[in-house]
Scaffold this active site. Sequence first.
Site, mmCIF file in Angstrom:
data_model
loop_
_atom_site.group_PDB
_atom_site.id
_atom_site.type_symbol
_atom_site.label_atom_id
_atom_site.label_comp_id
_atom_site.label_asym_id
_atom_site.label_seq_id
_atom_site.Cartn_x
_atom_site.Cartn_y
_atom_site.Cartn_z
ATOM 1 N N ASP A 1 -8.455 -8.798 4.022
ATOM 2 C CA ASP A 1 -8.136 -7.709 4.947
ATOM 3 C C ASP A 1 -9.154 -7.549 6.070
ATOM 4 O O ASP A 1 -9.993 -6.639 6.007
ATOM 5 C CB ASP A 1 -7.996 -6.393 4.178
ATOM 6 C CG ASP A 1 -7.460 -5.270 5.059
ATOM 7 O OD1 ASP A 1 -6.991 -5.562 6.168
ATOM 8 O OD2 ASP A 1 -7.514 -4.112 4.624
ATOM 9 N N GLU B 1 -12.190 -1.764 12.536
ATOM 10 C CA GLU B 1 -12.151 -1.039 11.266
ATOM 11 C C GLU B 1 -13.301 -1.437 10.356
ATOM 12 O O GLU B 1 -13.945 -0.592 9.755
ATOM 13 C CB GLU B 1 -10.808 -1.313 10.565
ATOM 14 C CG GLU B 1 -10.738 -0.710 9.161
ATOM 15 C CD GLU B 1 -9.438 -1.039 8.422
ATOM 16 O OE1 GLU B 1 -8.558 -1.678 9.016
ATOM 17 O OE2 GLU B 1 -9.331 -0.647 7.250
ATOM 18 N N GLU C 1 0.815 -1.209 0.000
ATOM 19 C CA GLU C 1 0.000 0.000 0.000
ATOM 20 C C GLU C 1 0.854 1.267 0.000
ATOM 21 O O GLU C 1 0.599 2.214 0.729
ATOM 22 C CB GLU C 1 -0.956 0.004 1.203
ATOM 23 C CG GLU C 1 -1.967 -1.157 1.146
ATOM 24 C CD GLU C 1 -2.947 -1.185 2.313
ATOM 25 O OE1 GLU C 1 -2.618 -0.661 3.387
ATOM 26 O OE2 GLU C 1 -4.047 -1.729 2.130
#
Lengths: 687, 687
Positions: free
Chosen positions: B339, B367, B266
């Site tokens: 993820d 998250e 990323e």
Amino acid sequence: MKIILSFVVVLLCIGTLKAENGYELWLRKHPAKAVNVTTSKQSAVLDMAKKELTEGWQGKAGSTIKLIVKADKDIKGDGFKINEGVIQANNELGILYGAFELLRRVQTGETTDNVVSNPSYQRRVLNQWDNLNGSMEHGFGGNSLFWHKGKDSLTVTDAERNRWRDYARANASIGINGSVIDNVNASPMVLSTPYLGKVKEIAASMRPYGVRIYLAVNFASPIKVGGLKTADPLDPGVIKWWQDKAKEIYALIPDFGGFLVKANSEGQPGPQDYKRTHVDGANMMADALKPYGGIVMWRAFVYSTTDADRAKQAYQEFVPLDGKFRDNVIIQVKNGPVDFQPREPFSPLFGAMKKTSVMPEFQITQEYLGHAIHLVFLSSMWEECLKSDTYQEGEGSTVGKVTDGSIYPQKYTAIAGVANVGLDSSWCGHPFAAANWYAFGRLAWNNTLTSDQIAKEWLVQTFSPRETNETLLTATTAWNSGFLLPVKKMMLQSREAAVNYMMPLGLHHMFSAYEHYGPGPWYAPPRVRVDWTPPYYHKADAKGLGFDRTKTGSDAISQYKEPLQSVFADVNKTPEIYLLWFHHLPWDYKMKSGRSLWEELCYKYQDGLTTVRDFQKIWDNAKPYVDSQRFADVQTRLMRQTRDAQIWKDGVLQYFQTFNNLPFPPDMERPMTTLKYIEATPPLNIK
Amino acid sequence: MKIILSFVVVLLCIGTLKAENGYELWLRKHPAKAVNVTTSKQSAVLDMAKKELTEGWQGKAGSTIKLIVKADKDIKGDGFKINEGVIQANNELGILYGAFELLRRVQTGETTDNVVSNPSYQRRVLNQWDNLNGSMEHGFGGNSLFWHKGKDSLTVTDAERNRWRDYARANASIGINGSVIDNVNASPMVLSTPYLGKVKEIAASMRPYGVRIYLAVNFASPIKVGGLKTADPLDPGVIKWWQDKAKEIYALIPDFGGFLVKANSEGQPGPQDYKRTHVDGANMMADALKPYGGIVMWRAFVYSTTDADRAKQAYQEFVPLDGKFRDNVIIQVKNGPVDFQPREPFSPLFGAMKKTSVMPEFQITQEYLGHAIHLVFLSSMWEECLKSDTYQEGEGSTVGKVTDGSIYPQKYTAIAGVANVGLDSSWCGHPFAAANWYAFGRLAWNNTLTSDQIAKEWLVQTFSPRETNETLLTATTAWNSGFLLPVKKMMLQSREAAVNYMMPLGLHHMFSAYEHYGPGPWYAPPRVRVDWTPPYYHKADAKGLGFDRTKTGSDAISQYKEPLQSVFADVNKTPEIYLLWFHHLPWDYKMKSGRSLWEELCYKYQDGLTTVRDFQKIWDNAKPYVDSQRFADVQTRLMRQTRDAQIWKDGVLQYFQTFNNLPFPPDMERPMTTLKYIEATPPLNIK
């Protein structure tokens, strides 16, 4: 096997269901069968009747129908008889009504023989709250059919004339014979000569369907239009001004219906501005109209703070005037003593004015019932009112009977419906809002009809398959069980559902501010008159809830005739649907269900929410029987209605919890949205 | 009678339930009983153990507890034995853990004899995603405990030291012995000398509780901090820079734990920037740390587009490197191959790297699971992962066993949890989010614990009445049935509920844009890499739904060991919880329930919504047992969670309908909010 076959038939239908925008209302064209219609004479109205029958005949092909205008002792006013292919009436309009009735009966499969039908009220009038600038007050079907802004505002186009004709035709098909084409909060300008020119045009378009024009007039018109210094009803100049104005109007519109007046109410001018009475004002106008057969519909919707309870004020102001009005004055009284709430007991004025003509005013436009977003079939509400027993002349003195001339002699009988009709292609915004227009007309014609019957008629006419060939008629059984019965049930449940998710158990006037859409029981800003704020009505406190209108409170119950007074005085006898209208009760008051008042209230809101959730399912399941446009339109609105029901439940119950600190019943759904958010957000902005 | 008595007792309690802000976590103080604690020697850590026992003793008054540091063949690492008032351990830290365990056992009523407890992993580490500017990446418990902006950003106050000590104590109480105190998206500045000064202070505050400090480091630090021209891991200057830096760190912090590295992922720099491998990079750092006993935790969260399926890329990149890493490198692998989604099958890297230390990385901060708004007990998810059988060394080769050293020899074993801890007075935002911190610690210590046991422990410690006198202990039965059992049930249902209302049946990555909160299955703007957009994952089309990862698709299943490969290859054998992870199936695919895939999907979303609605009831009914502050806090969040579940259901299902045009099952609740509104509104702005 039968089910499978029906299903196949339905599937065959689906392809043929063309999108409809609702413009045709309950008058949707089907392929017509041949019919031979004969008339003894010719006229514009009879031509209309003939045209309707010829273009809409779905009975036996090759039938003959005779239209006969001939007085008959069984026929009253615009009534008619239908028997063995003959429609007979006292007048041509009766024939037109008979023609529409015959077509409806053929379509709904009801008998077409030995039918005698007479109207309950002589004047069956829509009140359009249309402003001259083209907007509508609490109108949710688009802008005004009659007025618009701009320098060509008084020019009339053919498109407008066609629209007015279609409007008149729809009204005639359900027996409505009058329309007040401007707002009760009236602009004086409508009486100016240029505007009257347009009124003449509108009247001409509607005349072939027997719909007469009325005007809502501003009491101060002599000043504003006439240039006088006063509008005092006893002033000779004022009297002459109104006489001259009546003469001018009738020269243009010989069948003009009369005036509707909102005087000394919510800031409108009126005779009290000159220390005169409602009688002085109404009679002065009535005298001006009398030579031409015109009437004055004088609204009793007044609430000067003569009493601590607004619900009492109209009665206090009008009952002492009983017997003093001219015979062409009709006092127009809203169904309930406050203001078109989801549920009110009937206004105590009904039956209390025994020497004065009184007419009910219903609100077709859903000002307080979800605008054009919520599906609420108001027929149930009006039926409840019309069948309410006033006991004024003993048991059976229903609101219907004390207003339709059966009990009290009235030179004129009338009924008004505040219209929900506008320029939208579907006329009313919500496809099901047209059912309320329809229901008003049907109840105005026959105030003993049931909502079940009305819903059935409307659904069959509004949604039945257009095809009439043999194959597709086999779909009828499936259509009945798959569409008609469930959707009718939904309509008949809808008003109680709205009461439950908005203000059950006699609660009232808990709307947010001005738009009267979402919940606002907390709404009470400074400098707003208290009787416009919800806390004035619900009176929630740590101990309990409701408006005490018994002798220990405002004593509004004393305006009702015995035995009602005693019923409403006794908390144990008061019907629970009116409980908090008449009583302030502790949160732990034990209801007939065994639950506490608080619990019962919670469950009512839950019921309301659950019921409209089920409406979504009912409608989805009806999809095979509805064209895509109307299906999607209703589906989208029902979704919003469910969300709104949730917001009502969440808003009101959490607000009451700030007083009572009580928990929700253990097994009920909890709120989904915070009170803080609901309070802070204008209801129409909540998504 | 018993029930009534309990109720009275509860009522007596209510008055005494003081508002709590959650700061005390599961370590709430109760009035302590007298206890005599003896130790064979003195040290900071032993003092802590003694202090905890003395201040928190709720066992028999006058008890004696002996703390004995003495090696024992049954005790591994920081483990301990508890028996007849003796806590024995190999080292002082083991004594501290034993003390916390004894206190917990007394409070939960479990046996305090014959207890032997050894940790599953040596390094039990929190990963704080704390930025040096004080913000936290996907942290919902307030700002960073460690960093803040401003010119005094490196000055340390006593208040900070106290907070760090409390943080370390909470970690120690559940066996966590390490914390990475900066974000994996690391700022190079953390390795600058001024920052290391602050790191030293932080380490000093935590040392008495055995919590070692680790740092997440930026691979380009030699350039950014060291002023070098390269960060090439084979460059001698770079190697020397890291060696010097390690020396500098260990001079300041002799027990420093090591580095955590997110490289070439990323946008982060890494060895591939210099055409070097992960091995080159990790080993270079490992060599620098080795003299001091430090480790490198090298993240396998990489997904360069080496394959059309992101789920395969980490495996493809790392498996070929197996056996090439130093023994003080541990590859840190997220539980699933994508993820931290609400549900993923385990990452195929577990067990596939047989000659390399591998550690699981779990995400404690929510998250993708409702931030600090949704109540989701993640223990169930981690238990599911740890107990998943990789079959790599035959049946029973669970993820737990292939990472904890039971199957493969690893010099170091470790486990990481991305922390949800911040400056909020409650530490984690949602009072129940602390249960996830707690659960991570407990599973890191014992990876075979059940979520049921963990939930029970946490609830008893977090919510049990503080009073211990005789009268109030009788409330325990009521507390158990009125609070513990229903609330524990809610916790245990909560993760499956979240899966159901977010992405059931193996759906994944359907979140809206970046905030990963609400639904966004439609999110696919141009110029966003496709593997960041939901359509890449759900692959909805007119015919069906799901990601084909069998041989006809991406063949990701080939990364799993048989018999799993065959199970996942066969749609009939694939567990339905992973169905759409591995298969693209037609909307009418028949599920085991007999329903179609579409119907099953609808019911899953409905189940999710209904379950969280019920959570609101469960919590409301638990009100008598909870202090007002924590009660209201959870209540408000549950309300929002229910609303969000509705939005998820409404958004996702209506979006899928745009592909399949299928109706909802007849008896399920319809949407309450339009797709258009949900699509147009940022999820956190939806009310």
